[in-house]
Design a protein around this motif. Structure first.
Motif, short mmCIF file in Angstrom:
data_model
loop_
_atom_site.label_atom_id
_atom_site.label_comp_id
_atom_site.label_asym_id
_atom_site.label_seq_id
_atom_site.Cartn_x
_atom_site.Cartn_y
_atom_site.Cartn_z
N PHE A 73 0.81 -1.22 0.00
CA PHE A 73 0.00 0.00 0.00
C PHE A 73 0.84 1.27 0.00
N PHE A 74 1.88 1.31 0.82
CA PHE A 74 2.61 2.57 0.98
C PHE A 74 3.36 3.02 -0.26
N PRO A 75 4.08 2.14 -0.97
CA PRO A 75 4.68 2.62 -2.23
C PRO A 75 3.63 3.06 -3.24
N ALA A 76 2.47 2.38 -3.26
CA ALA A 76 1.38 2.81 -4.15
C ALA A 76 0.88 4.19 -3.75
N LEU A 77 0.77 4.42 -2.45
CA LEU A 77 0.32 5.72 -1.95
C LEU A 77 1.29 6.82 -2.34
N PHE A 78 2.59 6.56 -2.21
CA PHE A 78 3.59 7.58 -2.56
C PHE A 78 3.54 7.88 -4.06
N GLY A 79 3.27 6.87 -4.87
CA GLY A 79 3.10 7.10 -6.30
C GLY A 79 1.89 7.98 -6.57
N ALA A 80 0.80 7.71 -5.84
CA ALA A 80 -0.41 8.52 -6.00
C ALA A 80 -0.18 9.96 -5.56
N LEU A 81 0.58 10.16 -4.50
CA LEU A 81 0.88 11.51 -4.03
C LEU A 81 1.78 12.26 -5.01
N THR A 82 2.67 11.54 -5.68
CA THR A 82 3.50 12.16 -6.71
C THR A 82 2.61 12.70 -7.84
N ILE A 83 1.65 11.89 -8.25
CA ILE A 83 0.70 12.33 -9.27
C ILE A 83 -0.10 13.54 -8.80
N VAL A 86 1.91 16.76 -9.20
CA VAL A 86 1.95 17.19 -10.59
C VAL A 86 0.60 17.80 -10.98
N TRP A 87 -0.48 17.19 -10.53
CA TRP A 87 -1.83 17.70 -10.77
C TRP A 87 -1.95 19.13 -10.22
N LYS A 88 -1.47 19.33 -9.00
CA LYS A 88 -1.54 20.66 -8.37
C LYS A 88 -0.62 21.66 -9.06
N ALA A 89 0.52 21.18 -9.57
CA ALA A 89 1.43 22.06 -10.31
C ALA A 89 0.74 22.57 -11.57
N ILE A 90 0.04 21.70 -12.28
CA ILE A 90 -0.70 22.10 -13.47
C ILE A 90 -1.77 23.13 -13.11
N GLU A 91 -2.42 22.91 -11.99
CA GLU A 91 -3.45 23.85 -11.52
C GLU A 91 -2.83 25.23 -11.29
N ASN A 96 -5.61 23.16 -17.78
CA ASN A 96 -7.01 22.73 -17.68
C ASN A 96 -7.11 21.26 -17.26
N LEU A 97 -8.33 20.76 -17.17
CA LEU A 97 -8.57 19.39 -16.74
C LEU A 97 -7.95 18.39 -17.70
N TYR A 98 -7.95 18.69 -18.99
CA TYR A 98 -7.34 17.78 -19.95
C TYR A 98 -5.85 17.61 -19.67
N ALA A 99 -5.17 18.73 -19.42
CA ALA A 99 -3.73 18.66 -19.13
C ALA A 99 -3.48 17.85 -17.86
N GLN A 100 -4.30 18.06 -16.84
CA GLN A 100 -4.15 17.32 -15.59
C GLN A 100 -4.38 15.83 -15.81
N HIS A 297 8.15 17.58 -15.03
CA HIS A 297 8.13 18.00 -16.43
C HIS A 297 6.78 17.71 -17.09
N TYR A 298 6.07 16.71 -16.57
CA TYR A 298 4.77 16.40 -17.16
C TYR A 298 3.75 17.51 -16.94
N ALA A 299 3.94 18.31 -15.90
CA ALA A 299 3.06 19.47 -15.71
C ALA A 299 3.21 20.44 -16.88
N PHE A 300 4.44 20.71 -17.26
CA PHE A 300 4.71 21.65 -18.36
C PHE A 300 4.37 21.04 -19.72
N GLY A 301 4.76 19.78 -19.92
CA GLY A 301 4.50 19.13 -21.20
C GLY A 301 3.03 18.98 -21.48
N ALA A 302 2.24 18.61 -20.46
CA ALA A 302 0.81 18.41 -20.66
C ALA A 302 0.11 19.73 -20.97
N ILE A 303 0.50 20.80 -20.28
CA ILE A 303 -0.10 22.11 -20.55
C ILE A 303 0.27 22.58 -21.95
#
Length: 508
Positions: A73-83, A86-91, A96-100, A297-303
């Motif tokens: 569970f914990f490594p999965a959780l840390f992966g989810a928190l990393t995402i 990045v979601w908050k960085a895009i915000e 927009n929602l598509y980029a996120q 970098h995915y925050a910038f690339g997706a936007i």
């Protein structure tokens, strides 16, 4: 709850669920996980191989019942928190929602999934790197000094998790100096934030000093036995394959720092990646050490990609781009994840030998990934040690001595015998051997090529080979379990000498 938050929660649930689906039930835990789990019973501010954060998580897992569910569970959780970061960085960057959603998909279906199936410091390490970059992004954007202090917190706890974060700092310093953000060095709050990071890391630094800096011993061991087989060119080419399904988004992010006006002030992230990769390449680092560079970098690339798709024709490509990482992940998952038994994996990989090279730390090519071979045979080992232990007199102290930490940790995790504890002269276990009681019997667990010597047998009244690990796909295949009963000499004194010799050997 906003629509965007609902989507984020959905992606988090997908991420966590995926991590459980990527491992077939026929596999045990990984050899490294057992060492970390045993640290829960020996809490300290540091260990020979790692700082203390993983031991804290291990203790929490122990309190939760010490089941494989919580280990995963914990490594999965840390992966989810990393995402989430990045979601908050895009915000914050106005995406927009598509980029996120695109960034979330790219990260879920990437090499992060491979790292997040194992309870090791790596998952938290990537989260810490992303948090440091996120804090820097927020500071550049807002100019608020509080983000420098959050950056210090990220560095401090990242250091307490894995010393690898030092390479992030080594890459950031020249990157900042090269860009307009060099003015940060005139800000006294930066040094206060670094002081905060030092304060957080200080207990471990004191522990290192009190114990003659074991991190140096560990790095020397890695350099002599593991990193020596690392090819610098392979290190660089492997970086592409970590995110090959969404590499185009990473490439676009690098372009955006120089061509998209809103992102030009964030060029520090581009140069940080360049300098850090150069440092890792010079030191012949393992390829996955650098994965923490990429999520931000995915925050910038997706936007930027979302911006390119803002024209009328873009609406037709949006769903295609979203599907590509998922489709390529599904195509390659049977070769790169333990979703089937070893025979299935070997069959799949044999069809595409050019795509999968199972090179182990010994530099040799094998027919199964080392990680997966390290997840086999452990329950069988524990069962046979339990059998050996049941044959020893209950009123006498019987010590289980193993060749390596994987054996000792696996026995301690899977044993059905209350109070049974295995040890080894390997890794941190060399400091955990209990010599306070007179040892009357020993169970030796030996790798196949070593065996049990006649000298060792001569110290006891009787001996019996209980069995071996029979799984041919296990890295521990052939490991011997040998029961020695009725000592004829002072085993405690012999072990005390061996422990001191091993500690001295580690310091060399």
């Amino acid at each position: 709850m906003t629509k965007n938050t609902g989507f984020l929660i959905g992606f988090i649930l997908i991420k966590i669920l995926l991590q459980y689906l990527l491992i077939d039930s026929g596999y045990d835990l990984h050899r490294d996980e057992y060492l970390h789990l045993d640290q829960a019973h020996h809490l300290a501010w540091g260990y020979i191989s790692v700082p203390p954060v993983t031991s804290w998580l291990s203790y929490l897992i122990f309190l939760l019942g010490n089941s494989e569910f919580w280990v995963k569970f914990f490594p999965a959780l840390f992966g989810a928190l990393t995402i989430t970061l990045v979601w908050k960085a895009i915000e914050r960057l106005g995406g927009n929602l598509y980029a996120q959603s695109l960034a979330a998909v790219c990260l879920i279906f990437s090499a992060l999934a491979r790292l997040n199936i194992l309870f090791q410091p790596n998952s938290f390490d990537i989260l810490a790197w992303t948090f440091v970059y996120y804090s820097l992004l927020c500071y550049i954007q807002s100019g608020k000094n509080k983000w420098l202090y959050w950056l210090g917190v990220g560095i401090g706890f990242g250091f307490l998790n894995k010393y690898n974060i030092a390479f992030q700092l080594l890459g950031l310093v020249p990157a900042l100096l090269l860009t307009s953000e060099r003015k940060i060095f005139k800000n006294p709050h930066l040094y206060a934030a670094l002081g905060l990071a030092l304060l957080i890391a200080l207990p471990n630094l004191i522990w290192q000093w009190q114990n003659d800096f074991p991190v140096i011993w560990h790095m020397r061991m890695l350099s002599n036995h593991q990193l020596v087989h690392v090819n610098r060119l392979n290190f660089l080419t492997d970086q592409f394959f970590f995110f090959f399904g969404s590499a185009f988004v990473l490439v676009l992010s690098m372009i955006s720092y120089f061509t998209y006006p809103p992102f030009r002030k964030y060029q520090v992230f581009f140069w940080s990646t360049v300098f850090t990769l150069a440092i890792f390449t010079y030191f012949q680092a393992k390829n996955y050490y650098a994965i923490g560079l990429y999520p931000i970098h995915y925050a910038f690339g997706a936007i930027y990609l979302s911006h390119l798709f803002s024209k009328s024709w873009g609406k037709y490509l949006k769903p295609v781009v979203m599907v590509i990482p998922i489709a390529l992940f599904i195509l390659t998952a049977p070769m790169t994840y333990p979703i089937g038994d070893p025979q299935y994996l070997k069959k799949v990989q044999s069809r595409h030998p050019e795509l999968m090279e199972n090179r182990w730390e010994d530099g040799e090519i094998h027919d199964l990934s080392q990680d997966f071979a390290d997840m086999l045979g452990w329950k069988e080992l524990a069962e046979k040690v339990d059998l050996a232990y049941s044959k020893a007199p209950k009123e006498e102290y019987t010590l289980i001595i193993c060749d390596n930490y994987g054996q000792a940790g696996a026995i301690n995790f899977y044993t059905k015998t209350k109070g049974l504890k295995a040890v080894t002269m390997n890794a941190d276990y060399v400091n955990w051997v209990d010599l306070s009681r007179e040892i009357r019997n020993i169970i030796l667990v030996r790798e196949a090529e070593d065996g049990v010597s006649d000298r060792e047998i001569s110290f006891f009244e009787s001996s019996e080979e209980i069995g071996t690990i029979t799984d041919p796909d296990a890295r521990e295949h052939g490991t011997i379990i040998h029961l020695l009963l009725g000592t004829k000499t002072d085993i405690n004194a012999i072990l005390a000498t061996e422990i001191e010799e091993k500690r001295a050997e580690l310091r060399e």
